[in-house]
Design a protein around this motif. Structure first.
Motif, PDB file in Angstrom:
ATOM      1  N   ASN A  31       0.840  -1.197   0.000  1.00 25.54           N
ATOM      2  CA  ASN A  31       0.000   0.000   0.000  1.00 25.54           C
ATOM      3  C   ASN A  31       0.876   1.248   0.000  1.00 25.54           C
ATOM      4  OD1 ASN A  31       0.350   0.998   2.905  1.00 25.54           O
ATOM      5  ND2 ASN A  31      -0.309  -1.115   3.253  1.00 25.54           N
ATOM      6  N   ARG A  32       0.257   2.398   0.030  1.00 24.53           N
ATOM      7  CA  ARG A  32       0.996   3.669  -0.074  1.00 24.53           C
ATOM      8  C   ARG A  32       2.048   3.863   1.017  1.00 24.53           C
ATOM      9  NH1 ARG A  32      -3.118   8.149  -0.015  1.00 24.53           N
ATOM     10  NH2 ARG A  32      -4.588   6.527  -0.550  1.00 24.53           N
ATOM     11  N   PHE A  33       1.927   3.147   2.133  1.00 23.42           N
ATOM     12  CA  PHE A  33       2.873   3.316   3.235  1.00 23.42           C
ATOM     13  C   PHE A  33       3.883   2.175   3.350  1.00 23.42           C
ATOM     14  CE2 PHE A  33      -1.021   5.591   4.729  1.00 23.42           C
ATOM     15  CZ  PHE A  33      -0.508   6.867   4.586  1.00 23.42           C
ATOM     16  N   VAL A  57      -4.716  10.138   6.098  1.00 25.10           N
ATOM     17  CA  VAL A  57      -5.586   9.234   5.339  1.00 25.10           C
ATOM     18  C   VAL A  57      -6.744   8.733   6.204  1.00 25.10           C
ATOM     19  CG1 VAL A  57      -5.680   6.959   4.205  1.00 25.10           C
ATOM     20  CG2 VAL A  57      -3.829   8.547   3.671  1.00 25.10           C
ATOM     21  N   ASP A  89      -4.001  -3.256   3.345  1.00 22.92           N
ATOM     22  CA  ASP A  89      -3.740  -2.682   2.022  1.00 22.92           C
ATOM     23  C   ASP A  89      -4.987  -2.026   1.464  1.00 22.92           C
ATOM     24  OD1 ASP A  89      -1.099  -3.514   2.049  1.00 22.92           O
ATOM     25  OD2 ASP A  89      -1.469  -5.269   0.779  1.00 22.92           O
ATOM     26  N   TRP A 141      -5.575   1.392   3.399  1.00 23.79           N
ATOM     27  CA  TRP A 141      -4.615   2.465   3.115  1.00 23.79           C
ATOM     28  C   TRP A 141      -4.594   2.830   1.636  1.00 23.79           C
ATOM     29  CZ3 TRP A 141      -4.032   4.952   7.216  1.00 23.79           C
ATOM     30  CH2 TRP A 141      -3.745   4.361   8.430  1.00 23.79           C
ATOM     31  N   GLN A 188      -3.499   2.785  -2.496  1.00 23.72           N
ATOM     32  CA  GLN A 188      -2.266   3.171  -3.196  1.00 23.72           C
ATOM     33  C   GLN A 188      -2.146   4.682  -3.222  1.00 23.72           C
ATOM     34  OE1 GLN A 188       0.046   0.887  -4.142  1.00 23.72           O
ATOM     35  NE2 GLN A 188      -1.336  -0.491  -3.081  1.00 23.72           N
ATOM     36  N   ALA A 189      -0.941   5.153  -3.405  1.00 27.74           N
ATOM     37  CA  ALA A 189      -0.696   6.611  -3.456  1.00 27.74           C
ATOM     38  C   ALA A 189      -1.323   7.218  -4.697  1.00 27.74           C
ATOM     39  CB  ALA A 189       0.801   6.873  -3.445  1.00 27.74           C
TER      40      ALA A 189
END
Length: 131
Positions: A39-41, A61, A125, A128, A130-131
């Protein structure tokens, strides 16, 4: 005397009370944080500023709702502390409740490295994204 257990206890006490300045003060300048998932983090974050940005991003977020707490006693092995944890977060249209283990290595009275483990990486995932 500063021990690994006292450093990690101070970290979690501050995290659970929302005292992010004290949380940040526990990290070594060159801390390495290993965030699981896709995920983004996710990935390895290097340096206290990067870890602060990671935590801030999670708060953003989750619309300020992300909270994490110890759900069993801390466990010590030399300079490494394992912390069973539970967390929750909410945002528009999504929620997450999870459990895992945070493993933290302490050096020179500071958190030097962190490995996070989650029981349900797919749900984390999805929350959160994706970016």
């Amino acid at each position: 005397m500063t021990t690994p257990l006292s450093v990690i206890t101070r970290y979690f006490d501050a995290l659970e009370s929302g005292d992010f300045a004290t949380v940040a003060a526990q990290f070594a300048e060159d801390v390495v944080w290993h965030q699981p998932g896709s995920n983004r983090f996710s990935g390895s974050h290097r340096g206290a500023d990067a870890v602060g940005a990671l935590i801030g991003g999670m708060m953003s977020v989750s619309e300020g709702t992300f909270s994490l707490r110890r759900n069993a006693p801390l466990m010590l092995n030399g300079d490494v502390v394992a912390a069973p944890v539970a967390w929750t977060a909410r945002r528009s249209g999504a929620s997450m409740d999870g459990v895992g283990v945070d493993v933290m290595r302490v050096a020179d009275g500071k958190v030097a490295e962190v490995w996070l483990y989650t029981a349900d990486p797919a749900s984390e995932d999805a929350f959160w994204g994706q970016a």
